[in-house]
Design a protein around this motif. Structure first.
Motif, PDB file in Angstrom:
ATOM      1  N   ASN A  78       0.829  -1.212   0.000  1.00 41.61           N
ATOM      2  CA  ASN A  78       0.000   0.000   0.000  1.00 41.61           C
ATOM      3  C   ASN A  78       0.860   1.257   0.000  1.00 41.61           C
ATOM      4  N   TYR A  79       1.926   1.250   0.782  1.00 38.11           N
ATOM      5  CA  TYR A  79       2.824   2.402   0.836  1.00 38.11           C
ATOM      6  C   TYR A  79       3.528   2.589  -0.511  1.00 38.11           C
ATOM      7  N   ASN A 107       2.385   1.720  -3.435  1.00 43.46           N
ATOM      8  CA  ASN A 107       1.387   2.262  -4.358  1.00 43.46           C
ATOM      9  C   ASN A 107       1.156   3.749  -4.120  1.00 43.46           C
ATOM     10  N   GLU A 108       1.134   4.156  -2.865  1.00 43.46           N
ATOM     11  CA  GLU A 108       0.948   5.567  -2.524  1.00 43.46           C
ATOM     12  C   GLU A 108       2.107   6.413  -3.055  1.00 43.46           C
TER      13      GLU A 108
END
Length: 62
Positions: free
Chosen positions: A45-46, A48-49
């Motif tokens: 997730n990080y 992707n962010e």
């Protein structure tokens, strides 16, 4: 920009962490360590962010 998620290998873990079965996923941006997470989904997730922010930055500068 290259963002990569890798699981930390045993050679870079403390004896205590290994004894408790702890896994750590590192997030690298280019060659810099920018995050460490206890589960892979948070690391992804990080990643992707970071990639989304970079794309946004590039679009704004174009």
């Amino acid at each position: 920009m290259t963002v990569k998620v890798t699981e930390r290998d045993d050679a870079h873990m403390s004896h205590e962490a290994l004894g408790h079965g702890i896994h750590i996923w590192d997030v690298h941006q280019q060659v810099l360590l920018v995050g460490m997470f206890h589960n892979e989904s948070d690391a992804q997730n990080y990643k992707n962010e970071l990639e989304m922010l970079e794309m946004r930055r590039q679009a704004e500068s174009a």
